[in-house]
Motif scaffolding. Structure first.
Motif, PDB file in Angstrom:
ATOM      1  N   ARG A 144       0.888  -1.177  -0.198  1.00  0.00           N
ATOM      2  CA  ARG A 144       0.098   0.141   0.109  1.00  0.00           C
ATOM      3  C   ARG A 144       0.926   1.211  -0.030  1.00  0.00           C
ATOM      4  NH1 ARG A 144      -3.769   1.851   4.986  1.00  0.00           N
ATOM      5  NH2 ARG A 144      -1.728   1.828   6.081  1.00  0.00           N
ATOM      6  N   ARG A 145       1.980   1.289   0.812  1.00  0.00           N
ATOM      7  CA  ARG A 145       3.069   2.246   0.973  1.00  0.00           C
ATOM      8  C   ARG A 145       3.500   2.710  -0.303  1.00  0.00           C
ATOM      9  NH1 ARG A 145       6.473   1.436   4.167  1.00  0.00           N
ATOM     10  NH2 ARG A 145       5.761  -0.622   5.388  1.00  0.00           N
ATOM     11  N   LYS A 148       1.184   4.190  -2.750  1.00  0.00           N
ATOM     12  CA  LYS A 148       1.024   5.392  -2.329  1.00  0.00           C
ATOM     13  C   LYS A 148       2.188   6.358  -2.778  1.00  0.00           C
ATOM     14  CE  LYS A 148      -0.736   8.072   1.580  1.00  0.00           C
ATOM     15  NZ  LYS A 148      -1.179   8.140   3.042  1.00  0.00           N
ATOM     16  N   GLN A 151       2.113   7.412  -6.462  1.00  0.00           N
ATOM     17  CA  GLN A 151       0.840   8.543  -6.436  1.00  0.00           C
ATOM     18  C   GLN A 151       1.456   9.816  -6.284  1.00  0.00           C
ATOM     19  OE1 GLN A 151      -2.859   8.129  -7.267  1.00  0.00           O
ATOM     20  NE2 GLN A 151      -2.042   6.157  -7.941  1.00  0.00           N
ATOM     21  N   THR A 152       2.371   9.874  -5.168  1.00  0.00           N
ATOM     22  CA  THR A 152       2.979  11.051  -4.764  1.00  0.00           C
ATOM     23  C   THR A 152       3.871  11.601  -5.857  1.00  0.00           C
ATOM     24  OG1 THR A 152       2.878  10.594  -2.463  1.00  0.00           O
ATOM     25  CG2 THR A 152       4.633  12.088  -2.914  1.00  0.00           C
ATOM     26  N   ALA A 344      -2.852   1.632  -6.560  1.00  0.00           N
ATOM     27  CA  ALA A 344      -3.127   2.436  -5.098  1.00  0.00           C
ATOM     28  C   ALA A 344      -4.388   2.104  -4.568  1.00  0.00           C
ATOM     29  CB  ALA A 344      -2.662   4.038  -5.338  1.00  0.00           C
ATOM     30  N   GLU A 348      -5.100  -0.350  -1.253  1.00  0.00           N
ATOM     31  CA  GLU A 348      -5.688   0.128  -0.163  1.00  0.00           C
ATOM     32  C   GLU A 348      -6.772  -0.588   0.323  1.00  0.00           C
ATOM     33  OE1 GLU A 348      -6.638   2.418   3.211  1.00  0.00           O
ATOM     34  OE2 GLU A 348      -4.848   2.550   1.936  1.00  0.00           O
TER      35      GLU A 348
END
Length: 365
Positions: A144-145, A148, A151-152, A344, A348
């Motif tokens: 998940r991280r 993420k 996405q950042t 992502a 999640e």
């Protein structure tokens, strides 16, 4: 069937006796890391040894913020509102950490939440099963991280494209026309239906609160209100594409930007900029994210400065030609397509699903 135990029977609050460091003393670099109740895992650093000595990994709980952190190294306690929780010998620290994420604590603003946490009941399988559960959830959390983080990176690309095309929107070194938001669109705010009427909060109308305004597209809300609530308050439904600005709230909430990906109502702490043909809203969304600190600085008041609809209406922004705004929006659309192709959202969903199954005995046996 797993044993179920009271939180207070297997978890000890070991906060007392440890000195807490006020935020104004935090350093960007130093010998010892500071753990506080903020969103960042490490809030800062300090050079004097005021550390909490960690023998067994602990869980740090933000009494105000509800943040939960797993800490397996010596650290300094930051500011106020931090609880250091040490599990007993028959409770695995990482198992406790993941379990606490499943607890739905009530929203009581900047009040204390530990009193609610202490009322929880913890399912307690044999220790080897706890370790298995923790390992599976760790792997899902890592996935998940990573997604993420990707996405950042896409968000950073969007910011870079904006700066390349339009420059810094606050300094306006490219000399674009400057115009007030209120001259481009209508700015209004929502309302909070009476909490004394339970039927107001059992509807299907999404209702946005400032905690859900986090610089992203808003597709879901924690609470939904009924048609009855809508008629009994000054709430109204805003269309998809509306820009949301958080006017006040905890921590760094004031000045945060969101864009509705659904039709939704909002509470009174959210200012809403309705769609207008005078400006491209993908452009406006990115511009206001770039202007976060400047917008936030407009807050008025004492201990907790607030924004208001009037301040936002009169807030001046750069207004490049519409065709350039639309050209920027097309580039953002491509980035959004790439973001949609990443995993992502799926990772999640996977993590949340595993989290719920884990403590019902449906993950391992």
């Amino acid at each position: 069937m797993w044993e179920k135990v009271k939180f207070t029977d297997v978890v000890k609050d070991v906060t007392g006796g440890n000195k807490k460091l006020n935020q104004d003393k935090y350093l960007e670099k130093g010998k010892y890391p500071i753990i506080d109740q903020g969103e960042k895992f490490i809030g800062g650093y300090f050079d004097d040894d005021l550390t909490v000595k960690v023998v067994k990994p602990v869980v740090v709980f933000g009494d105000h913020s509800k943040c939960i952190k797993y800490v397996d190294f010596d650290f300094i306690l930051g500011a106020d509102g931090v609880k250091v929780l040490e599990p007993c010998q028959k409770l695995d620290s990482k198992y406790l950490f993941h379990f606490l994420k499943t607890i739905k604590l009530p929203n009581v603003g900047y009040s204390r939440h530990f009193k609610f946490l202490k009322e929880s009941i913890i399912p307690l399988p044999p220790f080897p099963i706890q370790e298995k559960i923790a390992t599976i959830l760790d792997k899902a959390d890592e996935l998940r991280r990573k997604d993420k983080d990707l996405q950042t990176k896409y968000n950073e690309l969007a910011q870079a494209i904006f700066i390349d095309m339009f420059g810094d929107p606050v300094r306006n070194e490219k000399g674009w026309e400057v115009i007030k938001i209120g001259d481009l669109s209508n700015v209004s705010s929502g309302s909070t239906p009476s909490r004394s009427n339970d039927s107001f909060y059992v509807g299907n109308i999404p209702w946005v609160k400032t905690g859900e305004v986090r610089g992203t597209t808003i597709l879901e809300t924690d609470e939904k209100i009924s048609e009855e609530a809508l008629k009994s308050s000054s709430c109204r439904i805003y269309p998809k594409g509306s820009i949301i600005i958080a006017m006040y709230g905890q921590g760094k909430t004031r000045g945060q930007i969101g864009i509705l990906g659904i039709d939704a109502a909002t509470n009174q702490a959210c200012a809403v900029i309705s769609p207008s043909k005078k400006m491209n809203y993908a452009y406006l969304f990115e511009l206001l994210k770039q202007n976060y600190e400047d917008l936030r600085s407009l807050g008025r008041g004492g201990n907790q400065p607030n924004l208001n609809a009037g301040l936002i209406k009169n807030y001046e922004i750069i207004n490049p030609p519409l065709h350039l705004q639309e050209a920027f929006a097309k580039k953002i659309e491509l980035i959004n397509q790439l973001k949609a192709q990443s995993n992502a959202e799926k990772s999640e969903e996977l993590f949340q699903s595993l989290l719920q199954k884990a403590f019902k005995g449906e993950l391992v046996s």
